[in-house]
Design a protein around this motif. Structure first.
Motif: not given
Length: 249
Positions: A151-164
């Motif tokens: 769950e944490q990893v998937n959330d991190l993917y979203k956070i980073i993806g939206q920040s690029l």
């Protein structure tokens, strides 16, 4: 009176005797010297005798962290904070400590600095938020909570993806940092997902080799990725020990 710039005690003594703003300002200029050890000595002295101690200590901790001296970050922090009053610890220090703890792979340190971070307040920027959530993911991983880790990893993917953002000169460095973090998170997830009673298969090994050849070849980037590989393998070994113990029982 003169002192060798390489002689910490002499330099420290001069500052204590002549601790004027002008001298502090001159010493601060050494922070930008190409000789890192010279810059580091200026951080060290200013952190102890300078006027802006919180700011100067923050610079010291970040400098140590930027040069992958994570154990020294943790030991220096521990000597300068009161863990009985975690809410009094500057949030900048807590985040540097949390990042160093994560890269060290020491679950006790990770738990300690997560507690401090929770006591200090919420993350103020994307990079800090990523480091905090990644530490939470590692806590779940070492604790054997695979669902929470994913769950944490998937959330991190979203956070980073939206920040690029589109790669322009002003955002290139930020994007590069985010991509390195993304690579590290993916690698940790991949390594930790391998079977407990088996080695990482050839496909995983091939991906990990390609990762190192396709990212920034600078020492810092390579070292951070390899450090996270080590942490993932540490977590995997913990699971292997648990699995072997269960088989014996």
């Amino acid at each position: 009176m003169y002192a060798s710039i390489n002689d910490y005690d002499a330099l420290d003594g001069i500052l204590k005797k002549f601790s004027t703003n002008n001298l502090n300002e001159k010493l601060q200029t050494f922070q930008y010297n190409e000789n890192w050890w010279l810059a580091q000595e200026s951080f060290q002295v200013l952190s102890e005798v300078g006027i802006k101690k919180i700011e100067n200590n923050t610079n010291l901790f970040k400098s140590l962290s930027d040069h992958a001296l994570y154990d020294e970050v943790l030991s220096t922090l521990s000597s300068r904070v009161n863990f009985d009053k975690p809410n009094k610890i500057p949030i900048e220090w807590s985040m540097v400590g949390l990042q160093a703890a994560s890269v060290s792979g020491d679950i006790d340190q990770i738990n300690k600095w997560l507690f401090v971070s929770d006591s200090c307040g919420k993350a103020q920027d994307i990079e800090t938020l990523i480091n905090y959530r990644f530490a939470q993911a590692l806590k779940a991983l070492f604790g054997g909570d695979t669902e929470k880790f994913n769950e944490q990893v998937n959330d991190l993917y979203k956070i980073i993806g939206q920040s690029l953002v589109p790669s322009i000169s002003s955002s290139f460095s930020r994007n590069s940092t985010l991509m390195s973090q993304l690579h590290s998170i993916y690698d940790v997830s991949m390594i930790s997902g391998s079977r407990v009673n088996d080695e990482i298969n050839q496909t995983y090994e091939h991906i990990l080799r390609d990762r190192l050849s396709n990212v920034d070849q600078g020492f810092d980037s390579q070292w951070k990725i390899l450090s996270m590989h080590r942490v993932a393998n540490m977590a995997l070994q913990e699971r292997m020990i648990d699995w072997i113990f269960q088989q014996d029982v």
